[in-house]
Design a protein around this motif. Structure first.
Motif, PDB file in Angstrom:
ATOM      1  N   LEU A 113       0.605  -1.313  -0.158  1.00  0.00           N
ATOM      2  CA  LEU A 113      -0.192  -0.267  -0.053  1.00  0.00           C
ATOM      3  C   LEU A 113       0.773   1.305   0.038  1.00  0.00           C
ATOM      4  O   LEU A 113       0.266   1.904  -0.310  1.00  0.00           O
ATOM      5  CB  LEU A 113      -0.749  -0.589   0.812  1.00  0.00           C
ATOM      6  N   GLN A 114       1.507   1.782   0.105  1.00  0.00           N
ATOM      7  CA  GLN A 114       2.282   2.599   0.602  1.00  0.00           C
ATOM      8  C   GLN A 114       3.672   2.881  -0.630  1.00  0.00           C
ATOM      9  O   GLN A 114       4.164   4.086  -0.890  1.00  0.00           O
ATOM     10  CB  GLN A 114       3.520   2.360   2.096  1.00  0.00           C
ATOM     11  N   THR A 115       4.371   1.754  -1.382  1.00  0.00           N
ATOM     12  CA  THR A 115       4.204   1.858  -3.031  1.00  0.00           C
ATOM     13  C   THR A 115       3.348   2.396  -3.587  1.00  0.00           C
ATOM     14  O   THR A 115       4.028   3.825  -3.899  1.00  0.00           O
ATOM     15  CB  THR A 115       4.277   0.355  -3.797  1.00  0.00           C
ATOM     16  N   LEU A 116       2.629   2.338  -3.758  1.00  0.00           N
ATOM     17  CA  LEU A 116       0.785   3.152  -3.580  1.00  0.00           C
ATOM     18  C   LEU A 116       1.210   4.459  -3.846  1.00  0.00           C
ATOM     19  O   LEU A 116       0.610   5.412  -4.017  1.00  0.00           O
ATOM     20  CB  LEU A 116      -0.532   2.613  -4.142  1.00  0.00           C
ATOM     21  N   ASN A 117       0.888   4.699  -2.120  1.00  0.00           N
ATOM     22  CA  ASN A 117       0.923   6.085  -1.675  1.00  0.00           C
ATOM     23  C   ASN A 117       1.674   6.014  -0.387  1.00  0.00           C
ATOM     24  O   ASN A 117       1.117   5.480   1.198  1.00  0.00           O
ATOM     25  CB  ASN A 117      -1.134   6.455  -1.274  1.00  0.00           C
ATOM     26  N   GLU A 118       2.777   6.508   0.147  1.00  0.00           N
ATOM     27  CA  GLU A 118       3.684   6.503   1.227  1.00  0.00           C
ATOM     28  C   GLU A 118       2.613   7.109   1.977  1.00  0.00           C
ATOM     29  O   GLU A 118       3.106   7.473   3.241  1.00  0.00           O
ATOM     30  CB  GLU A 118       4.666   7.577   1.110  1.00  0.00           C
ATOM     31  N   ASP A 119       1.334   8.043   1.622  1.00  0.00           N
ATOM     32  CA  ASP A 119       0.748   8.890   3.182  1.00  0.00           C
ATOM     33  C   ASP A 119       0.097   7.684   3.917  1.00  0.00           C
ATOM     34  O   ASP A 119      -0.549   7.842   5.168  1.00  0.00           O
ATOM     35  CB  ASP A 119      -0.043   9.592   2.254  1.00  0.00           C
ATOM     36  N   VAL A 120      -0.042   5.918   3.651  1.00  0.00           N
ATOM     37  CA  VAL A 120      -1.076   5.190   4.397  1.00  0.00           C
ATOM     38  C   VAL A 120      -0.578   5.252   5.620  1.00  0.00           C
ATOM     39  O   VAL A 120       0.578   4.728   6.140  1.00  0.00           O
ATOM     40  CB  VAL A 120      -1.075   4.202   4.154  1.00  0.00           C
ATOM     41  N   ARG A 121      -0.917   5.337   6.955  1.00  0.00           N
ATOM     42  CA  ARG A 121      -0.903   4.638   8.460  1.00  0.00           C
ATOM     43  C   ARG A 121      -1.086   3.907   8.693  1.00  0.00           C
ATOM     44  O   ARG A 121      -0.892   3.470   9.758  1.00  0.00           O
ATOM     45  CB  ARG A 121      -0.849   6.300   9.232  1.00  0.00           C
ATOM     46  N   ALA A 122      -2.094   3.821   8.733  1.00  0.00           N
ATOM     47  CA  ALA A 122      -3.280   2.753   9.042  1.00  0.00           C
ATOM     48  C   ALA A 122      -4.254   1.828   7.746  1.00  0.00           C
ATOM     49  O   ALA A 122      -4.562   2.150   6.978  1.00  0.00           O
ATOM     50  CB  ALA A 122      -3.230   2.664  10.390  1.00  0.00           C
ATOM     51  N   TRP A 123      -5.135   1.660   8.640  1.00  0.00           N
ATOM     52  CA  TRP A 123      -5.930   0.038   8.166  1.00  0.00           C
ATOM     53  C   TRP A 123      -7.185   0.386   9.429  1.00  0.00           C
ATOM     54  O   TRP A 123      -7.253  -0.078  10.385  1.00  0.00           O
ATOM     55  CB  TRP A 123      -6.252  -1.006   7.427  1.00  0.00           C
TER      56      TRP A 123
ATOM     57  N   LEU B  43      -4.782   7.881   5.903  1.00  0.00           N
ATOM     58  CA  LEU B  43      -3.679   8.443   5.622  1.00  0.00           C
ATOM     59  C   LEU B  43      -3.826   9.469   6.341  1.00  0.00           C
ATOM     60  O   LEU B  43      -4.175   9.993   7.163  1.00  0.00           O
ATOM     61  CB  LEU B  43      -4.299   8.909   4.106  1.00  0.00           C
ATOM     62  N   GLN B  44      -2.335  10.136   5.655  1.00  0.00           N
ATOM     63  CA  GLN B  44      -2.147  11.560   6.748  1.00  0.00           C
ATOM     64  C   GLN B  44      -1.126  12.191   5.946  1.00  0.00           C
ATOM     65  O   GLN B  44      -0.159  11.497   5.314  1.00  0.00           O
ATOM     66  CB  GLN B  44      -1.081  10.720   7.453  1.00  0.00           C
ATOM     67  N   ALA B  45      -1.448  13.375   5.472  1.00  0.00           N
ATOM     68  CA  ALA B  45      -1.028  14.254   5.171  1.00  0.00           C
ATOM     69  C   ALA B  45      -0.260  15.370   5.717  1.00  0.00           C
ATOM     70  O   ALA B  45      -0.088  14.895   6.983  1.00  0.00           O
ATOM     71  CB  ALA B  45      -1.797  15.174   3.303  1.00  0.00           C
ATOM     72  N   LYS B  46       0.580  16.082   4.871  1.00  0.00           N
ATOM     73  CA  LYS B  46       1.360  17.551   5.471  1.00  0.00           C
ATOM     74  C   LYS B  46      -0.125  19.060   6.026  1.00  0.00           C
ATOM     75  O   LYS B  46       0.762  19.214   6.811  1.00  0.00           O
ATOM     76  CB  LYS B  46       1.999  17.888   4.802  1.00  0.00           C
ATOM     77  N   ASN B  47      -1.229  18.373   6.023  1.00  0.00           N
ATOM     78  CA  ASN B  47      -2.438  19.161   6.455  1.00  0.00           C
ATOM     79  C   ASN B  47      -3.442  18.053   6.380  1.00  0.00           C
ATOM     80  O   ASN B  47      -3.453  17.511   6.492  1.00  0.00           O
ATOM     81  CB  ASN B  47      -2.338  20.220   5.658  1.00  0.00           C
ATOM     82  N   ASN B  48      -4.266  18.774   6.868  1.00  0.00           N
ATOM     83  CA  ASN B  48      -5.787  18.332   7.511  1.00  0.00           C
ATOM     84  C   ASN B  48      -6.547  19.482   6.368  1.00  0.00           C
ATOM     85  O   ASN B  48      -7.876  18.461   6.369  1.00  0.00           O
ATOM     86  CB  ASN B  48      -6.355  18.325   8.499  1.00  0.00           C
ATOM     87  N   ASP B  49      -6.213  19.118   4.266  1.00  0.00           N
ATOM     88  CA  ASP B  49      -7.246  19.653   3.919  1.00  0.00           C
ATOM     89  C   ASP B  49      -6.849  19.129   2.726  1.00  0.00           C
ATOM     90  O   ASP B  49      -7.925  18.628   2.136  1.00  0.00           O
ATOM     91  CB  ASP B  49      -6.878  21.406   3.910  1.00  0.00           C
ATOM     92  N   TYR B  50      -6.071  18.241   2.226  1.00  0.00           N
ATOM     93  CA  TYR B  50      -5.935  17.760   1.410  1.00  0.00           C
ATOM     94  C   TYR B  50      -6.440  16.412   0.946  1.00  0.00           C
ATOM     95  O   TYR B  50      -7.383  16.493   0.425  1.00  0.00           O
ATOM     96  CB  TYR B  50      -4.029  16.746   1.300  1.00  0.00           C
ATOM     97  N   TYR B  51      -6.748  15.372   2.135  1.00  0.00           N
ATOM     98  CA  TYR B  51      -7.813  14.848   1.675  1.00  0.00           C
ATOM     99  C   TYR B  51      -9.148  14.596   1.840  1.00  0.00           C
ATOM    100  O   TYR B  51     -10.003  13.566   2.255  1.00  0.00           O
ATOM    101  CB  TYR B  51      -7.412  13.077   2.937  1.00  0.00           C
ATOM    102  N   LEU B  52      -9.171  16.040   2.005  1.00  0.00           N
ATOM    103  CA  LEU B  52     -10.948  16.839   2.548  1.00  0.00           C
ATOM    104  C   LEU B  52     -11.577  16.323   1.061  1.00  0.00           C
ATOM    105  O   LEU B  52     -12.727  15.671   0.693  1.00  0.00           O
ATOM    106  CB  LEU B  52     -11.050  17.350   2.872  1.00  0.00           C
ATOM    107  N   ASP B  53     -10.407  15.907  -0.473  1.00  0.00           N
ATOM    108  CA  ASP B  53     -11.129  16.021  -1.651  1.00  0.00           C
ATOM    109  C   ASP B  53      -9.582  14.933  -2.531  1.00  0.00           C
ATOM    110  O   ASP B  53     -10.053  15.398  -3.677  1.00  0.00           O
ATOM    111  CB  ASP B  53     -11.399  17.229  -1.722  1.00  0.00           C
ATOM    112  N   HIS B  54      -9.177  14.137  -1.737  1.00  0.00           N
ATOM    113  CA  HIS B  54      -8.939  13.746  -2.436  1.00  0.00           C
ATOM    114  C   HIS B  54      -8.819  12.391  -2.130  1.00  0.00           C
ATOM    115  O   HIS B  54      -8.917  11.875  -1.411  1.00  0.00           O
ATOM    116  CB  HIS B  54      -7.122  13.797  -2.471  1.00  0.00           C
TER     117      HIS B  54
END
Length: 281
Positions: A36-46, A59-70
């Motif tokens: 999963l982390q080869t697909l998206n390095e932001d994966v932290r858990a399930w 997932l975990q981004a550098k801010n709390n906005d990115y995965y609101l619409d990604h």
């Protein structure tokens, strides 16, 4: 490898108890985190909850906005993804870890959390499971409150520096809680918390905040089942093998199959919310 064993803050005045592990007798759930982390390095858990739609990567981004619409694949989608607070430790060693997800019109993401207004629903679904690359956790839910997003002092606390602070916060939380918790789910000083957050969709800026105690899982069996297989096995499906004249036996896929009928098929950037089942191809 890093471990998610909870540690008291350096300024704590009393030594807290460590979380009590929970023994799981049957099979363990497995996740291929390296893949999963080869697909998206932001994966932290399930995170998953049997009997509900909750079965998603965290997932975990550098801010709390990115995965609101990604989405997980980083494509733009208004349903977003399930994501961890950007300020939390990626190894789940904070006293309180916050995970966010949208309240959608298709019952996806964290929509089912809104049902915790109902005591009966809580009693039917008192626990979730959190899988991480380092440890797995049973999440014993014990409180639900409605809070305003901008009133973070009431719900978004990362650490408790001393036992008196923890005790006071817990007392205020339980006074506001919409549910009466099971006695065995109540946290104690030293327990880590997982806090799940979604919109109420009733008033702007209003959130449902669901609190759970994290307990490390100890497995009694080495047998495992992949979470993706578990999800597929739970779903009804219309997919079947049928004999097609001139072609022989073939697998037939139905447009309104429950496995995907509720998935959206819109192009990126649109606000339309058509789904496969009733929407056509």
């Amino acid at each position: 490898a890093p471990t998610a064993t909870p540690r008291p803050a350096a300024a704590a005045t009393e030594e807290p108890r460590y979380s009590r592990p929970v023994l799981v007798e049957d099979v363990r759930f497995t996740v291929d985190f390296p893949y999963l982390q080869t697909l998206n390095e932001d994966v932290r858990a399930w995170i998953l909850q049997e009997g509900t739609p909750i079965n998603y990567p965290v997932l975990q981004a550098k801010n709390n906005d990115y995965y609101l619409d990604h989405m997980f694949n980083r494509r733009i989608n208004q349903d977003g993804a399930i994501f961890m607070d950007s300020g939390n430790n990626a190894f789940f060693i904070d006293a309180n870890t916050y995970i966010y997800g949208h309240h959608t019109k298709t019952d996806a993401m964290f929509t089912s959390l809104t049902q915790y207004r109902d005591q009966a629903y809580y009693e039917q679904h008192p626990q979730l499971t959190l899988l991480t690359p380092y440890s797995d956790y049973a999440i014993d839910l014990f409180a639900v409150r409605v809070a305003m997003a901008d009133d973070e002092t009431s719900w978004r606390v990362k650490q408790f520096l001393r036992k008196s602070e923890f005790t006071a916060y817990l007392a205020d939380l339980m006074a506001d809680s919409l549910i009466t918790p099971m006695a065995e789910s109540m946290p104690e000083w030293g327990d880590q918390w997982l806090v799940l957050v979604t919109c109420t969709n009733d008033h702007a800026g209003e959130r449902y905040v669901v609190y759970g105690r994290m307990r490390p899982i100890v497995y009694a069996s080495d047998e495992g089942v992949a979470i993706t297989k578990m999800q597929m096995d739970q779903q009804q499906t219309l997919t079947a093998r049928q004999y097609v004249p001139g072609r022989g036996e073939m697998i037939v896929y139905a447009q309104n199959d429950p496995l995907w009928a509720g998935l959206r098929y819109e192009a990126a950037g649109t606000n339309r919310r058509r789904t496969f089942g009733p929407g056509g191809c």
